[in-house]
Every structure is written in structure tokens, then in C-alpha cells.
Scaffold this active site. Structure first.
Site, PDB file in Angstrom:
ATOM      1  N   GLU B  75      47.756 -19.873 -16.089  1.00  0.00           N
ATOM      2  CA  GLU B  75      49.013 -19.259 -16.224  1.00  0.00           C
ATOM      3  C   GLU B  75      50.036 -20.318 -16.433  1.00  0.00           C
ATOM      4  O   GLU B  75      50.987 -20.153 -17.082  1.00  0.00           O
ATOM      5  CB  GLU B  75      49.383 -18.403 -14.984  1.00  0.00           C
ATOM      6  CG  GLU B  75      48.395 -16.767 -15.204  1.00  0.00           C
ATOM      7  CD  GLU B  75      47.326 -17.105 -14.592  1.00  0.00           C
ATOM      8  OE1 GLU B  75      46.709 -17.939 -14.144  1.00  0.00           O
ATOM      9  OE2 GLU B  75      46.675 -16.046 -14.689  1.00  0.00           O
ATOM     10  N   HIS B 144      47.492  -7.585  -6.177  1.00  0.00           N
ATOM     11  CA  HIS B 144      47.574  -6.970  -7.582  1.00  0.00           C
ATOM     12  C   HIS B 144      48.371  -5.722  -7.667  1.00  0.00           C
ATOM     13  O   HIS B 144      48.294  -4.941  -8.354  1.00  0.00           O
ATOM     14  CB  HIS B 144      46.009  -6.564  -7.972  1.00  0.00           C
ATOM     15  CG  HIS B 144      45.080  -7.629  -8.311  1.00  0.00           C
ATOM     16  ND1 HIS B 144      44.521  -8.491  -7.450  1.00  0.00           N
ATOM     17  CD2 HIS B 144      44.667  -8.051  -9.545  1.00  0.00           C
ATOM     18  CE1 HIS B 144      43.744  -9.159  -8.213  1.00  0.00           C
ATOM     19  NE2 HIS B 144      43.599  -9.086  -9.360  1.00  0.00           N
TER      20      HIS B 144
HETATM   21  C1  TPP Z   1      45.427 -16.201 -11.455  1.00  0.00           C
HETATM   22  C2  TPP Z   1      44.712 -15.034 -11.920  1.00  0.00           C
HETATM   23  N1  TPP Z   1      44.535 -14.872 -13.327  1.00  0.00           N
HETATM   24  C3  TPP Z   1      44.199 -13.981 -13.524  1.00  0.00           C
HETATM   25  C4  TPP Z   1      43.309 -13.049 -12.970  1.00  0.00           C
HETATM   26  C5  TPP Z   1      42.650 -11.841 -13.503  1.00  0.00           C
HETATM   27  N2  TPP Z   1      41.162 -12.054 -13.730  1.00  0.00           N
HETATM   28  C6  TPP Z   1      40.253 -11.616 -12.625  1.00  0.00           C
HETATM   29  S1  TPP Z   1      38.679 -12.025 -12.821  1.00  0.00           S
HETATM   30  C7  TPP Z   1      39.259 -12.941 -14.126  1.00  0.00           C
HETATM   31  C8  TPP Z   1      38.091 -13.881 -14.875  1.00  0.00           C
HETATM   32  C9  TPP Z   1      37.505 -14.802 -13.852  1.00  0.00           C
HETATM   33  O1  TPP Z   1      36.609 -15.437 -14.634  1.00  0.00           O
HETATM   34  P1  TPP Z   1      35.427 -16.361 -13.766  1.00  0.00           P
HETATM   35  O2  TPP Z   1      36.190 -17.208 -12.945  1.00  0.00           O
HETATM   36  O3  TPP Z   1      34.751 -16.822 -14.857  1.00  0.00           O
HETATM   37  O4  TPP Z   1      34.574 -15.386 -12.786  1.00  0.00           O
HETATM   38  P2  TPP Z   1      33.816 -14.462 -13.148  1.00  0.00           P
HETATM   39  O5  TPP Z   1      34.657 -12.717 -13.187  1.00  0.00           O
HETATM   40  O6  TPP Z   1      32.808 -14.616 -14.368  1.00  0.00           O
HETATM   41  O7  TPP Z   1      32.675 -14.032 -12.136  1.00  0.00           O
HETATM   42  C10 TPP Z   1      40.367 -12.999 -14.442  1.00  0.00           C
HETATM   43  C11 TPP Z   1      41.046 -13.529 -15.728  1.00  0.00           C
HETATM   44  C12 TPP Z   1      43.358 -13.234 -11.514  1.00  0.00           C
HETATM   45  N3  TPP Z   1      42.734 -12.272 -10.829  1.00  0.00           N
HETATM   46  N4  TPP Z   1      44.085 -14.401 -11.113  1.00  0.00           N
END
Ligand code: TPP
Lengths: 334, 341
Positions: B75, B144
Site C-alpha cells: 500500500e 476491517h
Molecule cells: C495491509 C493489507 N492489505 C491488503 C489486505 C487484504 N488482503 C487480505 S489477505 C490478502 C492476500 C494475502 O496473500 P498471501 O500473503 O499470499 O496469503 P494467503 O492469502 O495466500 O494465505 C490481501 C490482499 C490486508 N488484509 N491487509
């Protein structure tokens, strides 16, 4: 100066019968906890969001079996598997998913925030990457107090694009802290494949930038994960500093919830391919083949766990809701 | 679908066409992108997936990957990309998904985007739009569900808009993109699916202009975002009791149209301010203070504020429901104001 530790080999050498059974039990507990939670969500019984861990069990089980109860972990939005494997009570976990006052966060946190200090579970986290520096702080505290526990931080491939991840990694390295960085690379960040958010094939390469050794393991093989984790944990405990493990794994369900994709972002074939290497099936097949366990013994674990899950869900459903009069509870200490 | 010109030829203002809040936002964004080649969108899963709240549905089909960009989960770099691109003349729309995630990129918003024009002696402007979803009500819990408009409205150089319905979602989006300043659009998560009448042609709603959503003579209710709907519902309840409340929707909280509020206070002599954010240090405090500064002599009772208790947003639906102000609390607040003669 990419330092790759020797455990990268996929061949799992001998581990004790007891370790195999331990890994199996932890994985079965996660699998059943998660599939039942998914059903409850589909039945409209659970509020909020649910990020399921099914498919990734070998990582949580393999790492947690290398830890002591007083070692600390920080987790992610996809945190149930870590909590279950670390030994958080299933009753408290389901009660939290239901928003009951008996839940792990007294109904205040929900799925994304389960924690349990008595089990060294420093919290699932709704903010991607946020657990990384917190684990670094927990490791700092251990060394400061002269204790020999380690901290493990779990994160996804996507989370390594966050500034907090890089700052945490460098901090851990420069301070030489007892932290193990565990990347659960399931190939996706939400709906974006790894190739769409970084140009690396191995996320572990990022560790080299901070002078941290790393290893890539098959995240569907609990024994392989366990061996890498044991080495990293021992290393950290002995004062040799942080290390990173990248486990290549897969999530079976959707990013959030169970199914219902309007925009398919991965193929059914791909999902099926990974399912064909299911971590629990793999471990069971091996255990039966080499005589570590009989089919009946393995089935018994499933049955006992099923009973425990049913009890935990009944407990959650029978638990009272929080009282709105306590809305300001725990906002401050003292 | 009819074109904007056809539609405006038949029905110049409000075509009787219902659109959801999120589709209205999407339509406004698409029209602004058609209007200006310099507008592009960047964010996590905004292009290929269309945004986790469907805010960006189908935009990739029309605008392609040059103008619809999926980014890593980064971000700070995302907002910074917007600031740098805006400084060089583009009109970026960057999406932060959940407002809470501002926590990881506040420097780029507060210290960079908001101050750049000022510190460059006016030599450039930062026509950046930040879109994000705010508010409680989905059981999304403490990280959230927040409404952080007060953080942003406190920072000189930023503008903040809070659409309260489908019509304002579209009009404010268009104006935010056309505006030469950094503007944060706070879309309310609970409102996403709610439908309202939305004209088909492109239109902007002036930033800094409040709207009187309902006229009444007994109490002025100034409501932000989702609370506008709750206030209107409370108004229906109170009308049955013979009480007529006036509902004012500021639409933009920075800049804040105080004149419309003052004019209303001069007519009703009683004011209630309601927002979803915590009461302490919320915009209700600012609005109440301004009313006291300027139209104190017209007040028959102290300005009343309703907001959330001073606590993170709880998860359990029973707690969350008690946490967020609703029509019943607004109606009760109005009755309390009227009890003071
Ligand atoms: C700072 C932030 N940005 C965006 C999100 C929204 N978000 C939640 S899970 C996710 C994807 C995470 O991907 P990864 O780290 O690969 O974990 P996975 O879901 O594959 O276990 C996103 C973008 C968030 N929770 N926090």
C-alpha cells in the site's frame, strides 16, 4: 550471497514414529476443524469472514511439532491452522467463530484474530504482514529476558511485498534474533498468482537480501517441513539468528469462504493436481507402507478428532453471547 | 444501454433507473475514465478480479491493462505511485480496499500527497483519488471496520467524501477524479448493494456542498455516510409522533459546508450530529464547535452528538449492533433535544 541451507533436499530422512503420529494428528485436527467451519459458514451460522487453511496443513503441523509450548508464533488472516497446531482449544476457537463470549477473544475478534497466550499464539492478524515485526519483538523479548524461546512468524507469498515484512526481516537479521520466518507459498495473494505480484520464483530469495539463510521445502510433505523447521528452530535457539523457510503449498478452498467464484482465477485441473498430493494422504500412505502406523490407528485419530470437533461446536452453540453492557471491556489496561 | 446523450435528451436530470451504490460508483469511474485519458486505476485485485467488493467490475474489459493495474500488496508503494504519477500530470485512482489498511501507508497520504502542492510553492497539484471501503456491519471486526474520516479531515491538503447513497456515490466519484487535489472516497460497505435512482449521464456533485435530504422544522440532524439513511428512517418514525426533523448530508466532510448547517440551525434551533466513527474526537465535535461558534444564539439546547463508543469495532454481531448508531438512537436523541424547552 544467497545462503541456502542443506535441508532443501526433498528426501525426508528417518523421523521417529512418534513424530509421524504427532504430525498426523495435528494435520487431521486442522483438516476437520476447517472443513466443519466451512460447512458452518455455508449454513449461514458464522458471521464475518473465513479464510480456510485446508491444503496447507503440513506447514503448520511440521513447524509446530518443532516448537515448545512456550515458543511464540504470529499468524495471518488464514490463522486457524496455526492456532490448532499450536494447541489452542477447539472449543475456544469455535466459540470465537460464533461470536460467543466463551471464545478465544471473548467474541470480540472472530476468525481473523484468534490468539492464546497460554499456547504462545500471539495472534492471527487482519493486516497483511503485520505479524512479522511483532514476532521480531517477541524474539527480542526472549533474548532480553535471557529465555531460550524462539518466535516463528507465518506469512504468505503476497505478504512479502509489504514494507513491514522487509523491515522486520532486516531488523531480525541485524539484531541476530531467534526468529524463524515461514513463508506459506500457496501461489496466490487473494486472486493474483505469484507471477502477477513478484518476479521471483522462490520467495526465499528475499532472505538473502538481509543476510538470512533460507531453505525451500515441499509444503505438502509434513516431514520435510518438520526437518527444515527443526533445523531453523535449533539454529535460532542456539543464538545463530533468524532463518527463512519457504514451503510450497496450496489452498483448496477459495481465498475467503468455501466456493463461489465469479471470476475463476485458477483452473480445476490445477486444484486437482495439488489435491492429488494431499499432505495427509501422503503422510498416511507413507506411515502405513513403512509400518509406522496401521490403517486402524490412523482411522482412530480421525474418529477421536471428529468427536472432539462435534463437542467443540456444541459447546460454541450452547455458549452465551457477549453482553453489550460490556462494550468497553479491555479497551485499556488498568 | 443507452448513451449519455440519448438519456439526457429524454430525461435531462434524474432518469428513473435504479442502480446499486457499488454499480453507481463503477459507472461514475468508467465515465470519468472515458472523459479523461489520464485517469487510471491501481490496486490489489482491481483489474483481473474486479475488486473484492466488485467496485471495478468489467473495467479491465473496456480499459485494458494499461489503465487498470493490479499491484502487489504494497500500500505504501501504491499510494506513492499515485502521488508521483499525479505530480507528473496523471489522474490516478488508487484503491485501498479496506480503509483500515491506510494504517500501513499513512505517510504517503498525510505527509506526501497532502503537502506536496504546498511545499512546491503551488508549482504542481496532486489530482489523486483514493478509494476505500469503510464502516462496520459485516462482522469484519476491529481491523476491517473502521470509519477514520476524522484522521483525514484533520489534515490540510486532503479532501474527504462520504457517499450516503447510490446517487452521491456516482456524483462524488466523478467530482473527486476531476478535482485537482488528493481526495479520499469512503464507500460504506453496508451500502454497497443498496439501490437508488441514478442518472445515466456523467454528473459531478460539487465537493464541499451539503445536501438537505429532508426538510423539517423541529430538529436538524447532521448525518455522515450511512447514518443519513438511518436518520431518514428515524425521521419517518418521528413524523408519526408529530416531530419534523431536517436531515443534512454534508456529503463532503473536508471541505465541510457549514453554511447549510448554520442556515438549518437558525430554523430548527436544535442539532444532533451522528456518525459511525467513535464520538471522541470525531467530526461531531468539530461540527458542534462550529455551530456554537457561529449560531450559538439560535440554539435552544446544546448540540448533541451520537457516535460509536470509545472502543475498537467488536466482532460478535450482538456487540457490533450495539456499537453502531442506528435509527432508534437517532430518534431517541431527537426526543431528548426536544425535551429541553
Ligand atoms: C495491509 C493489507 N492489505 C491488503 C489486505 C487484504 N488482503 C487480505 S489477505 C490478502 C492476500 C494475502 O496473500 P498471501 O500473503 O499470499 O496469503 P494467503 O492469502 O495466500 O494465505 C490481501 C490482499 C490486508 N488484509 N491487509
Amino acid at each position: 550471497m544467497a545462503q541456502r541451507a542443506s535441508t532443501a533436499s526433498k528426501e525426508s530422512t528417518q523421523v521417529s514414529t512418534q513424530v509421524i503420529k504427532d504430525l498426523h494428528e495435528r494435520m487431521v485436527r486442522i483438516r476437520l476443524f476447517e472443513t466443519e467451519a466451512g460447512k458452518l459458514m455455508e449454513a449461514g451460522k458464522l458471521p464475518g469472514f473465513l479464510h480456510l487453511y485446508v491444503g496447507q496443513e503440513a506447514v503448520a503441523a511440521g513447524v509446530m511439532a518443532a516448537l515448545r509450548d512456550d515458543d511464540q508464533i504470529t499468524s495471518t488472516h488464514r490463522g486457524h491452522g496455526h492456532a490448532v497446531a499450536k494447541g489452542v482449544g477447539l472449543r475456544e476457537m469455535y466459540a470465537e467463530l460464533y461470536g460467543r463470549v466463551t471464545g478465544a477473544c471473548l467474541g470480540r475478534g472472530g476468525s481473523m484474530h484468534i490468539n492464546d497466550l497460554t499456547r504462545g499464539m500471539l495472534g492471527a492478524n487482519g493486516i497483511v504482514g503485520a505479524g512479522v515485526p511483532i514476532a521480531v519483538g517477541a524474539a527480542f523479548a526472549a533474548r532480553y529476558k535471557g529465555e531460550d524461546n524462539v518466535a516463528v512468524t507465518f506469512f504468505g507469498d503476497g505478504a512479502t511485498n509489504i514494507g513491514a515484512w522487509h523491515e522486520g526481516a532486516n531488523m531480525a537479521a541485524i539484531l541476530g534474533l531467534p526468529v524463524v520466518f515461514v513463508c506459506e507459498n500457496n501461489g496466490y495473494a487473494e486472486f493474483t498468482p505469484q507471477s502477477g505480484h513478484m518476479l521471483l520464483t522462490d520467495v526465499a530469495d528475499r532472505a538473502a537480501a538481509y543476510g538470512m539463510p533460507s531453505v525451500v521445502v515441499d509444503g505438502m510433505d509434513a516431514v520435510a517441513v518438520h526437518r527444515a523447521a527443526t533445523e531453523a528452530v535449533e539454529r535460532a535457539r542456539s543464538g545463530a539468528g533468524p532463518m527463512m523457510i519457504e514451503a510450497k503449498t496450496y489452498r483448496y478452498f477459495d481465498h475467503q469462504g468455501v466456493k463461489g467464484l465469479r471470476h475463476p482465477y485458477r483452473s480445476d485441473e490445477e486444484v486437482a493436481e495439488w489435491k492429488a498430493r494431499d499432505p495427509i494422504d501422503l503422510l498416511e500412505a507413507r506411515a502405513v507402507a513403512d509400518g509406522t502406523a496401521t490403517r486402524a490407528e490412523l482411522d482412530d485419530v480421525w474418529q477421536r478428532t471428529r468427536d472432539e470437533i462435534a463437542d467443540a461446536i456444541a459447546y460454541a452453540e450452547a455458549s452465551p453471547l457477549p453482553d453489550p453492557a460490556d462494550l468497553l471491556l479491555n479497551v485499556y489496561s488498568g | 444501454m443507452t448513451t449519455a446523450t440519448e438519456a439526457s435528451a429524454v430525461t435531462p436530470v434524474a432518469a428513473a433507473r435504479k442502480l446499486s451504490y457499488v454499480k453507481a460508483f463503477n459507472e461514475g469511474l468508467a465515465q470519468a475514465m472515458r472523459e479523461d485519458e489520464n485517469v487510471f486505476v491501481a490496486g490489489e485485485d482491481v483489474a483481473g478480479y474486479g475488486g473484492v467488493f466488485r467496485m471495478f467490475d468489467h473495467l479491465l474489459d473496456e480499459f485494458g491493462p494499461r489503465r487498470m493495474i493490479d499491484t502487489p500488496i504494497s500500500e505504501a508503494a501504491l499510494v506513492g505511485l499515485g502521488v508521483g504519477a499525479a505530480a507528473r500530470g496523471l489522474r490516478p485512482v488508487v484503491d485501498l480496499m479496506f480503509m483500515d489498511f491506510m494504517g500501513v501507508c499513512l505517510d504517503q497520504i498525510v505527509n506526501q500527497a497532502a503537502k506536496m502542492k504546498y511545499m512546491f510553492g503551488g508549482a504542481l497539484s496532486v489530482p489523486l483519488t483514493i478509494t476505500t471501503a469503510s464502516g462496520a456491519g459485516l462482522g469484519a471486526a476491529a481491523q476491517h471496520s473502521q470509519s477514520l474520516e476524522a484522521w483525514l479531515a484533520h489534515v490540510p491538503g486532503l479532501k474527504v467524501v462520504m457517499p450516503s447513497d447510490a446517487y452521491t456515490a456516482k456524483g462524488l466519484t466523478v467530482s473527486a477524479i476531476r478535482d485537482d487535489n488528493p481526495v479520499v472516497i469512503m464507500l460504506n460497505k453496508v451500502l454497497l448493494g443498496s439501490a437508488g435512482e441514478v442518472p445515466e449521464e456523467i454528473y459531478g456533485i460539487p465537493l464541499g456542498q451539503a445536501h438537505t435530504a429532508r426538510h423539517g422544522c423541529d430538529v436538524t440532524v447532521i448525518a455522515l455516510g450511512r447514518m443519513v439513511g438511518e436518520a431518514l428512517a428515524a425521521a419517518g418514525e418521528l413524523a408519526a409522533e408529530g416531530v419534523e426533523i431536517e436531515v443534512i448530508d454534508p456529503r463532503t466532510v473536508q471541505p465541510l459546508d457549514t453554511e447549510t448547517m448554520f442556515a438549518s440551525v437558525r430554523r430548527t434551533n436544535r442539532v444532533l450530529v451522528v456518525h459511525e466513527a467513535v464520538t471522541f474526537g470525531g467530526l461531531g465535535a468539530e461540527i458542534a464547535a462550529q455551530i456554537q461558534d457561529s449560531v450559538f444564539d439560535y440554539l435552544d439546547a446544546p448540540v448533541l452528538r451520537i457516535g460509536a463508543p470509545f472502543s475498537p469495532v467488536p466482532f460478535s454481531p450482538v456487540l457490533e449492533k450495539a456499537y453502531v448508531p442506528d435509527r432508534a438512537r437517532i430518534a431517541q436523541g431527537c426526543r431528548r433535544l426536544l425535551e429541553r424547552s
